[in-house]
Scaffold this motif. Structure first.
Motif, PDB file in Angstrom:
ATOM      1  N   ALA A  17       0.817  -1.217   0.000  1.00 17.19           N
ATOM      2  CA  ALA A  17       0.000   0.000   0.000  1.00 17.19           C
ATOM      3  C   ALA A  17       0.849   1.264   0.000  1.00 17.19           C
ATOM      4  O   ALA A  17       0.417   2.317  -0.462  1.00 17.19           O
ATOM      5  CB  ALA A  17      -0.929   0.009   1.217  1.00 17.19           C
ATOM      6  N   SER A  18       2.055   1.155   0.525  1.00 19.24           N
ATOM      7  CA  SER A  18       2.923   2.331   0.541  1.00 19.24           C
ATOM      8  C   SER A  18       3.225   2.829  -0.855  1.00 19.24           C
ATOM      9  O   SER A  18       3.629   3.976  -1.036  1.00 19.24           O
ATOM     10  CB  SER A  18       4.231   2.003   1.258  1.00 19.24           C
ATOM     11  N   PRO A 170      -3.611  10.340   2.510  1.00 15.14           N
ATOM     12  CA  PRO A 170      -4.403  10.306   3.752  1.00 15.14           C
ATOM     13  C   PRO A 170      -3.769   9.500   4.873  1.00 15.14           C
ATOM     14  O   PRO A 170      -4.069   9.727   6.042  1.00 15.14           O
ATOM     15  CB  PRO A 170      -5.732   9.691   3.299  1.00 15.14           C
ATOM     16  N   LEU A 171      -2.901   8.552   4.540  1.00 19.68           N
ATOM     17  CA  LEU A 171      -2.281   7.715   5.568  1.00 19.68           C
ATOM     18  C   LEU A 171      -0.919   8.230   5.994  1.00 19.68           C
ATOM     19  O   LEU A 171      -0.260   7.631   6.847  1.00 19.68           O
ATOM     20  CB  LEU A 171      -2.154   6.273   5.063  1.00 19.68           C
TER      21      LEU A 171
END
Length: 219
Positions: A17-18, A170-171
């Motif tokens: 996801a990174s 957002p993360l």
């Protein structure tokens, strides 16, 4: 065992996801330097030039292209890569939960390529609206308004815009260190390229025999 296999596969995908962290503007051209993930003499110094292929452009798309055109190519590649990463996960998840999901009264079934035509309204209206809003936002962030070009090239990115960087993180995954950031940019690009090939393979396989991908995997 089948649930464990699927969980392991999904966890592997989510671990990358990174790669969705946005890109940031590159240094001035005079400051570009060779690194593990880029080549200042190739593709306007953008990340993604990796050994063993290095300057990989077999169809000579970059021949004679200026910086703006090269960045437009990268913008298109990143956009398609991101959509393909979502599609790849969507194929697997959609087929795994078919018949048991709370969505659409669990009526969606069969290979993933047939799911869209089974989805009732207002799904399509919502999807088109979401895509339209995101595309308008992306255009406003990265592209010069045609009204400001006065007959010049109507497809021009802003000079300070880095392909893919729409200020969406957002993360909080974007690293502060430039070397780590370039590595993350390259990971996103590589994952997107792989996802485009994989998703095309999924579609082709399901068109050939009409069976879902998970059926072929025995999951």
């Amino acid at each position: 065992p089948s649930n464990m296999q699927f969980t392991a596969l999904l966890a592997t995908l989510l671990a990358s996801a990174s790669a969705f962290a946005p890109m940031t503007a590159p240094a001035a051209k005079s400051a570009l330097r060779a690194s593990e993930f880029s080549d200042p003499d190739f593709c306007a110094g953008l990340p993604g030039a990796l050994p063993p292929v290095g300057q990989f452009d077999p169809f000579n798309f970059l021949e004679g292209a200026d910086d703006n055109k090269i960045r437009r190519f990268r913008e298109a590649e990143l956009t398609h890569g991101r959509v393909s990463m979502l599609a790849f996960i969507g194929f697997l998840v959609g087929e795994k939960v078919e018949g048991s999901s709370f969505l659409f009264d669990a009526q969606i079934s069969g290979p993933a390529i047939t799911h869209f035509k089974q989805v009732p309204q207002p799904f399509w209206e919502i999807l088109i609206l979401a895509i339209s809003v995101s595309e308008v936002y992306r255009a406003q962030v990265g592209w010069v308004s045609p009204a400001d070009l006065q007959g010049e090239d109507q497809f021009r990115l802003r000079d300070d815009y880095m392909p893919g960087d729409i200020n969406f993180d957002p993360l909080g995954l974007r690293p502060e260190d430039p070397a780590e950031l370039e590595e993350m940019q390259t990971k996103e690009l590589q994952h997107g390229r792989l996802a485009m090939l994989a998703t095309a393979g999924f579609v082709a396989q399901e068109l050939v025999d009409g069976q879902g991908i998970l059926q072929h995997l025995g999951i």
